[in-house]
Design an enzyme around this catalytic site. Structure first.
Site, PDB file in Angstrom:
ATOM      1  N   GLU A  94     -44.703 -41.435 112.213  1.00  0.00           N
ATOM      2  CA  GLU A  94     -45.529 -42.673 111.909  1.00  0.00           C
ATOM      3  C   GLU A  94     -44.729 -43.880 111.414  1.00  0.00           C
ATOM      4  O   GLU A  94     -43.699 -43.723 110.702  1.00  0.00           O
ATOM      5  CB  GLU A  94     -46.600 -42.649 110.780  1.00  0.00           C
ATOM      6  CG  GLU A  94     -47.780 -41.599 111.481  1.00  0.00           C
ATOM      7  CD  GLU A  94     -49.021 -41.683 110.548  1.00  0.00           C
ATOM      8  OE1 GLU A  94     -50.118 -41.479 110.948  1.00  0.00           O
ATOM      9  OE2 GLU A  94     -48.954 -41.612 109.114  1.00  0.00           O
ATOM     10  N   CYS A 107     -41.829 -50.055 107.744  1.00  0.00           N
ATOM     11  CA  CYS A 107     -41.390 -48.639 106.949  1.00  0.00           C
ATOM     12  C   CYS A 107     -41.197 -47.410 107.988  1.00  0.00           C
ATOM     13  O   CYS A 107     -42.074 -47.197 109.019  1.00  0.00           O
ATOM     14  CB  CYS A 107     -42.735 -48.312 106.256  1.00  0.00           C
ATOM     15  SG  CYS A 107     -42.492 -46.862 105.226  1.00  0.00           S
ATOM     16  N   CYS A 114     -41.375 -33.291 105.963  1.00  0.00           N
ATOM     17  CA  CYS A 114     -40.248 -33.225 105.029  1.00  0.00           C
ATOM     18  C   CYS A 114     -40.104 -31.694 104.254  1.00  0.00           C
ATOM     19  O   CYS A 114     -41.232 -31.171 104.216  1.00  0.00           O
ATOM     20  CB  CYS A 114     -40.555 -34.291 103.939  1.00  0.00           C
ATOM     21  SG  CYS A 114     -39.356 -34.254 102.702  1.00  0.00           S
ATOM     22  N   CYS A 118     -42.547 -32.686  97.394  1.00  0.00           N
ATOM     23  CA  CYS A 118     -43.170 -33.281  96.216  1.00  0.00           C
ATOM     24  C   CYS A 118     -44.562 -32.935  96.282  1.00  0.00           C
ATOM     25  O   CYS A 118     -45.337 -33.172  97.295  1.00  0.00           O
ATOM     26  CB  CYS A 118     -42.672 -34.714  96.134  1.00  0.00           C
ATOM     27  SG  CYS A 118     -40.986 -34.800  96.507  1.00  0.00           S
ATOM     28  N   CYS A 121     -47.217 -35.899  97.423  1.00  0.00           N
ATOM     29  CA  CYS A 121     -46.928 -36.482  98.488  1.00  0.00           C
ATOM     30  C   CYS A 121     -47.660 -35.816  99.896  1.00  0.00           C
ATOM     31  O   CYS A 121     -47.402 -34.745  99.877  1.00  0.00           O
ATOM     32  CB  CYS A 121     -45.393 -36.762  98.815  1.00  0.00           C
ATOM     33  SG  CYS A 121     -44.984 -37.281 100.465  1.00  0.00           S
ATOM     34  N   CYS A 342     -48.020 -45.531 101.010  1.00  0.00           N
ATOM     35  CA  CYS A 342     -46.903 -44.767 100.652  1.00  0.00           C
ATOM     36  C   CYS A 342     -47.531 -43.280 100.593  1.00  0.00           C
ATOM     37  O   CYS A 342     -48.431 -43.072  99.911  1.00  0.00           O
ATOM     38  CB  CYS A 342     -46.159 -44.853  99.220  1.00  0.00           C
ATOM     39  SG  CYS A 342     -45.786 -46.729  99.142  1.00  0.00           S
TER      40      CYS A 342
HETATM   41  N1  SAH Z   1     -38.327 -39.097 100.791  1.00  0.00           N
HETATM   42  C1  SAH Z   1     -38.133 -40.509 100.455  1.00  0.00           C
HETATM   43  C2  SAH Z   1     -38.479 -41.487 101.256  1.00  0.00           C
HETATM   44  C3  SAH Z   1     -40.023 -41.160 101.619  1.00  0.00           C
HETATM   45  S1  SAH Z   1     -41.354 -41.397 100.442  1.00  0.00           S
HETATM   46  C4  SAH Z   1     -38.436 -40.672  98.961  1.00  0.00           C
HETATM   47  O1  SAH Z   1     -39.098 -39.479  98.490  1.00  0.00           O
HETATM   48  O2  SAH Z   1     -38.136 -41.339  98.186  1.00  0.00           O
HETATM   49  C5  SAH Z   1     -41.466 -43.233  99.956  1.00  0.00           C
HETATM   50  C6  SAH Z   1     -42.055 -43.202  98.830  1.00  0.00           C
HETATM   51  O3  SAH Z   1     -43.401 -43.031  98.552  1.00  0.00           O
HETATM   52  C7  SAH Z   1     -41.356 -42.524  97.681  1.00  0.00           C
HETATM   53  O4  SAH Z   1     -41.140 -43.117  96.570  1.00  0.00           O
HETATM   54  C8  SAH Z   1     -42.398 -41.447  97.356  1.00  0.00           C
HETATM   55  O5  SAH Z   1     -42.464 -40.872  96.171  1.00  0.00           O
HETATM   56  C9  SAH Z   1     -43.987 -42.168  97.543  1.00  0.00           C
HETATM   57  N2  SAH Z   1     -45.079 -41.426  97.344  1.00  0.00           N
HETATM   58  C10 SAH Z   1     -45.095 -40.562  98.253  1.00  0.00           C
HETATM   59  N3  SAH Z   1     -46.549 -39.827  97.921  1.00  0.00           N
HETATM   60  C11 SAH Z   1     -47.068 -40.910  97.581  1.00  0.00           C
HETATM   61  C12 SAH Z   1     -48.709 -41.060  97.193  1.00  0.00           C
HETATM   62  N4  SAH Z   1     -49.441 -40.219  97.523  1.00  0.00           N
HETATM   63  N5  SAH Z   1     -48.829 -42.264  96.643  1.00  0.00           N
HETATM   64  C13 SAH Z   1     -47.687 -43.010  96.341  1.00  0.00           C
HETATM   65  N6  SAH Z   1     -46.518 -43.094  96.775  1.00  0.00           N
HETATM   66  C14 SAH Z   1     -46.183 -41.901  97.246  1.00  0.00           C
HETATM   67 FE1  SF4 Z   2     -40.422 -35.663 101.134  1.00  0.00          FE
HETATM   68 FE2  SF4 Z   2     -42.575 -37.122 100.362  1.00  0.00          FE
HETATM   69 FE3  SF4 Z   2     -41.016 -36.032  98.295  1.00  0.00          FE
HETATM   70 FE4  SF4 Z   2     -40.282 -38.092  99.894  1.00  0.00          FE
HETATM   71  S1  SF4 Z   2     -42.055 -37.870  98.191  1.00  0.00           S
HETATM   72  S2  SF4 Z   2     -38.849 -36.323  99.497  1.00  0.00           S
HETATM   73  S3  SF4 Z   2     -41.083 -37.741 101.915  1.00  0.00           S
HETATM   74  S4  SF4 Z   2     -42.197 -34.757 100.057  1.00  0.00           S
END
Ligand code: SAH
Ligand code: SF4
Length: 369
Positions: A94, A107, A114, A118, A121, A342
């Site tokens: 996406e 974006c 990934c 996390c 996410c 995000c």
């Molecule tokens: N992997 C990288 C970049 C992609 S995630 C990273 O983790 O930085 C982009 C941003 O979205 C990151 O700051 C991540 O922590 C945030 N993010 C992930 N899941 C989210 C959610 N459910 N709500 C808000 N932000 C989120």
């Molecule tokens: Fe991967 Fe989501 Fe963690 Fe970013 S926030 S490192 S995309 S699992």
């Protein structure tokens, strides 16, 4: 595609010059090809009128320009647009465009899924398939520029910024991401200023240090917790690279340019990381770090155990961190009604880690209990 043909979108300036040298052509021809592709959006070699017929023929024999194709497109009420782009192996990723009054941010994804898991996410819960190639990363910009200009090229449809905040951990696909970002900043390609290209990482410390050596893009770090105990839980890569190491790397990152700051992203999870105590801890952690903080309201997705903090809690948190002298903003959630916000990007792919299956199974067990 003929397996011997190269995908011309895989080449940044250095790669393109080397390729042209290998066929006995001067560097300025490589520069012209970059302009055709990235500035004029022309991918048909035969349409490159300042090349001789022989060169156009040679290019057609040796290379192709493989574009990404959209399988799905949605526009949110606030103008945010999301595309699901199909890759040649059938996976898809996406890409999201977020128009604002003074800028337009794209974006971009760096991986299919990934690996890092996390807990808050959606991409993380979907598992991982593979890294994207340079062509597939810059291809998202190539595609979006054209898609947006076809809509009439209104001023608010211009891409002025790129954030590597789509699916994936960009620093775990280091070389391809650096080459693609080079193209984003190259005057012969998209010509974006270094402050307008942002790499966001969950904190892969050795690669943050590598990045400092080879690229001067803006850096965002997904912090989300002010101590190791909580961060180990939310951002599991913290067990490998704890806060002390991460913060040390961030302190040094822009050492040569004291005007630049690292942005720390902090997702606001109700009753998990949003108390006054955590705000004070965060302020203390960032003492002496050239830092900005961006508080991100949590965007929910199906099956998640988290909810977003109340707005008052987020404001109180902001207030405390601000009082310590750190500029702190609250991110406006965009594209919510199309799951384009995000952490909501999931794409459509074969999960080679089977994490999605486990996530869903664990949810069923929890919900049944
Ligand atoms: N992997 C990288 C970049 C992609 S995630 C990273 O983790 O930085 C982009 C941003 O979205 C990151 O700051 C991540 O922590 C945030 N993010 C992930 N899941 C989210 C959610 N459910 N709500 C808000 N932000 C989120
Ligand atoms: Fe991967 Fe989501 Fe963690 Fe970013 S926030 S490192 S995309 S699992």
């Amino acid at each position: 595609m003929n397996p011997e043909k190269i995908n011309i979108l895989d080449l940044d300036r250095a790669g393109m010059v080397a390729f042209f040298a290998s066929i006995g052509e001067p560097a300025y021809r490589a520069h012209q090809l970059l302009q055709w592709l990235h500035q004029y959006g022309i991918s048909d070699f035969q349409a490159m009128t300042n090349f001789s017929k022989a060169l156009r023929q040679r290019l057609s024999e040796m290379a192709v320009c493989e574009n990404l194709t959209p399988s799905f497109h949605q526009e949110a009420k606030d103008g945010t647009q999301k595309w699901l782009l199909t890759l040649k192996d059938g996976n898809s990723v996406e890409t999201v465009f977020i128009p604002e009054r003074t800028r337009g941010t794209l974006c971009v994804s760096s991986q299919v899924g990934c690996m890092l898991n996390c807990t808050f996410c959606s991409t993380g819960t979907q598992g991982f398939s593979r890294n994207l190639s340079v062509a597939e990363i810059i291809g998202q910009v190539f595609f979006a520029v054209r898609a947006l200009s076809e809509e009439g090229g209104r001023h608010d449809k211009k891409i002025t910024n790129v954030v590597m905040m789509g699916m994936g951990e960009p620093l775990l696909n280091f070389d391809a991401v650096v080459s693609a970002m080079n193209l984003m900043m190259d005057d012969l390609a998209y010509g974006l200023a270094k402050r307008r290209v942002t790499l966001s990482t969950s904190g892969v410390v050795p690669q943050i240090r590598e990045l400092a050596k080879v690229s001067d893009v803006a850096l965002a770090v997904s912090l989300h917790a002010p101590n190791d105990i909580l961060r180990n839980e939310l951002v599991p890569i913290n067990k490998k690279y704890p806060l002390s190491e991460l913060i040390a790397a961030c302190k040094e990152h822009f050492a040569e340019d004291p005007k630049r700051k690292v942005t720390f992203e902090y997702v606001m999870l109700k009753d998990v990381n949003d108390s006054r105590r955590e705000a004070k801890q965060l302020a203390r952690l960032l003492e002496g770090v050239p830092a900005k903080v961006n508080l991100i309201p949590f965007n929910p997705f199906p099956g998640t155990r988290y909810t977003c903090s109340n707005f008052e809690t987020i404001q109180a948190f902001q207030e405390i961190v601000m009082r310590s002298g750190v500029q702190t903003t609250i991110r406006k959630t965009r594209g919510e009604d199309i799951d384009g916000a995000c952490g909501q990007l999931v794409g459509d792919f074969t999960d080679r880690t089977r994490r999605k299956e486990r996530f869903l199974r664990d949810r069923i067990v929890v919900e049944a209990a």
